[in-house]
Design a protein around this motif. Structure first.
Motif, PDB file in Angstrom:
ATOM      1  N   GLU A  77       0.814  -1.218   0.000  1.00 29.57           N
ATOM      2  CA  GLU A  77       0.000   0.000   0.000  1.00 29.57           C
ATOM      3  C   GLU A  77       0.851   1.273   0.000  1.00 29.57           C
ATOM      4  N   TRP A  78       2.160   1.118  -0.019  1.00 34.83           N
ATOM      5  CA  TRP A  78       3.029   2.294  -0.008  1.00 34.83           C
ATOM      6  C   TRP A  78       2.823   3.121  -1.262  1.00 34.83           C
ATOM      7  N   LYS A  79       2.907   4.422  -1.121  1.00 34.45           N
ATOM      8  CA  LYS A  79       2.889   5.281  -2.294  1.00 34.45           C
ATOM      9  C   LYS A  79       4.261   5.223  -2.960  1.00 34.45           C
ATOM     10  N   SER A  80       4.336   5.709  -4.171  1.00 37.79           N
ATOM     11  CA  SER A  80       5.588   5.590  -4.924  1.00 37.79           C
ATOM     12  C   SER A  80       6.625   6.631  -4.538  1.00 37.79           C
ATOM     13  N   ASP A  81       6.201   7.725  -3.889  1.00 40.87           N
ATOM     14  CA  ASP A  81       7.163   8.784  -3.564  1.00 40.87           C
ATOM     15  C   ASP A  81       6.922   9.316  -2.154  1.00 40.87           C
ATOM     16  N   PHE A  82       7.928   9.097  -1.287  1.00 37.73           N
ATOM     17  CA  PHE A  82       7.925   9.639   0.069  1.00 37.73           C
ATOM     18  C   PHE A  82       8.952  10.765   0.179  1.00 37.73           C
ATOM     19  N   GLY A  83       9.308  11.357  -0.940  1.00 39.73           N
ATOM     20  CA  GLY A  83      10.388  12.324  -0.979  1.00 39.73           C
ATOM     21  C   GLY A  83      10.007  13.718  -0.535  1.00 39.73           C
ATOM     22  N   SER A  84      11.023  14.423  -0.105  1.00 42.42           N
ATOM     23  CA  SER A  84      10.956  15.851   0.194  1.00 42.42           C
ATOM     24  C   SER A  84      12.119  16.489  -0.544  1.00 42.42           C
ATOM     25  N   PRO A  85      11.986  17.738  -0.961  1.00 44.99           N
ATOM     26  CA  PRO A  85      13.106  18.369  -1.665  1.00 44.99           C
ATOM     27  C   PRO A  85      14.306  18.544  -0.725  1.00 44.99           C
ATOM     28  N   VAL A  86      15.420  17.930  -1.082  1.00 45.70           N
ATOM     29  CA  VAL A  86      16.655  18.070  -0.311  1.00 45.70           C
ATOM     30  C   VAL A  86      17.828  18.226  -1.263  1.00 45.70           C
ATOM     31  N   LEU A  87      18.837  18.910  -0.820  1.00 43.57           N
ATOM     32  CA  LEU A  87      20.047  19.064  -1.623  1.00 43.57           C
ATOM     33  C   LEU A  87      21.099  18.037  -1.243  1.00 43.57           C
ATOM     34  N   GLU A  88      21.137  17.669   0.028  1.00 41.87           N
ATOM     35  CA  GLU A  88      22.095  16.690   0.520  1.00 41.87           C
ATOM     36  C   GLU A  88      21.389  15.750   1.470  1.00 41.87           C
ATOM     37  N   GLY A  89      22.002  14.599   1.679  1.00 42.88           N
ATOM     38  CA  GLY A  89      21.459  13.643   2.627  1.00 42.88           C
ATOM     39  C   GLY A  89      21.190  12.311   1.963  1.00 42.88           C
ATOM     40  N   ARG A  90      20.498  11.474   2.675  1.00 41.35           N
ATOM     41  CA  ARG A  90      20.211  10.134   2.177  1.00 41.35           C
ATOM     42  C   ARG A  90      18.915  10.094   1.384  1.00 41.35           C
ATOM     43  N   ARG A 105       7.715   0.081  -6.915  1.00 38.62           N
ATOM     44  CA  ARG A 105       8.841   0.928  -6.532  1.00 38.62           C
ATOM     45  C   ARG A 105       8.354   2.060  -5.641  1.00 38.62           C
ATOM     46  N   SER A 106       9.151   2.356  -4.628  1.00 40.50           N
ATOM     47  CA  SER A 106       8.919   3.506  -3.764  1.00 40.50           C
ATOM     48  C   SER A 106      10.264   4.163  -3.523  1.00 40.50           C
ATOM     49  N   ARG A 107      10.240   5.487  -3.434  1.00 36.47           N
ATOM     50  CA  ARG A 107      11.469   6.207  -3.160  1.00 36.47           C
ATOM     51  C   ARG A 107      11.183   7.237  -2.093  1.00 36.47           C
ATOM     52  N   GLY A 108      12.262   7.724  -1.469  1.00 37.74           N
ATOM     53  CA  GLY A 108      12.074   8.734  -0.448  1.00 37.74           C
ATOM     54  C   GLY A 108      13.370   9.414  -0.096  1.00 37.74           C
ATOM     55  N   THR A 109      13.250  10.432   0.724  1.00 35.77           N
ATOM     56  CA  THR A 109      14.427  11.193   1.134  1.00 35.77           C
ATOM     57  C   THR A 109      14.471  11.304   2.650  1.00 35.77           C
ATOM     58  N   VAL A 110      13.870  12.299   3.198  1.00 37.16           N
ATOM     59  CA  VAL A 110      14.017  12.610   4.614  1.00 37.16           C
ATOM     60  C   VAL A 110      13.216  11.660   5.497  1.00 37.16           C
ATOM     61  N   ASP A 111      11.960  11.463   5.194  1.00 36.81           N
ATOM     62  CA  ASP A 111      11.087  10.658   6.044  1.00 36.81           C
ATOM     63  C   ASP A 111      11.143   9.187   5.659  1.00 36.81           C
ATOM     64  N   LEU A 112      11.146   8.332   6.683  1.00 33.92           N
ATOM     65  CA  LEU A 112      11.088   6.899   6.438  1.00 33.92           C
ATOM     66  C   LEU A 112       9.700   6.534   5.925  1.00 33.92           C
ATOM     67  N   PRO A 113       9.599   5.453   5.182  1.00 35.13           N
ATOM     68  CA  PRO A 113       8.270   4.976   4.776  1.00 35.13           C
ATOM     69  C   PRO A 113       7.539   4.432   6.009  1.00 35.13           C
ATOM     70  N   PRO A 114       6.240   4.202   5.919  1.00 33.35           N
ATOM     71  CA  PRO A 114       5.500   3.658   7.067  1.00 33.35           C
ATOM     72  C   PRO A 114       6.118   2.342   7.545  1.00 33.35           C
TER      73      PRO A 114
END
Length: 136
Positions: A77-90, A105-114
């Protein structure tokens, strides 16, 4: 039914010597866990260093983990994008393969997926990794 999950975690930002940049983890229903790491070389060494460790564990353990991704963590049930705009980081990208041939496929930046922290904890208990594995 999930046949495998791949979690690729990348560190961005200025490149420093001897710095891990990418961890690529793949867990299969057959009991195989691959952990690949890409890191920069030393201060005066150009290029990147690649290591790969493979672990063979009881397929019942990996099957139970992969099943829990749907039954407990509801990864389907995960959405495909958990991303936030970031310049650096994981950043992370998760690829889930199913026995019917479909790929999620799911991707993300700052926040972990559920359930991300709990998934991280369970994966780290599947085997004794030679080096700490980045997950999300």
């Amino acid at each position: 039914m999930i046949t495998e999950i791949r979690i690729e975690t990348t560190e961005s930002g200025p490149i420093m010597p001897n710095q891990e940049r990418v961890h690529d983890l793949r867990i299969t229903r057959k009991g195989v866990i691959d952990h690949e790491v890409l890191s920069t070389k030393g201060e005066n060494e150009p290029g990147m260093h690649h290591t790969r460790d493979q672990y063979k564990i009881d397929s019942g353990r990996t099957s139970a983990f992969l099943n829990s991704l749907v039954t407990e963590f509801r990864i389907n049930e995960w959405k495909s994008d958990f991303g936030s705009p970031v310049l650096e980081g994981r950043t992370y990208e998760v690829t889930v393969r199913y026995d019917n041939g479909s790929v999620q496929r799911s991707r993300g930046t700052v926040d972990l997926p559920p359930g991300g922290q709990a998934i991280r904890d369970v994966v780290r208990q599947l085997t004794v990794f030679k080096q700490e594995v980045w997950i999300f």
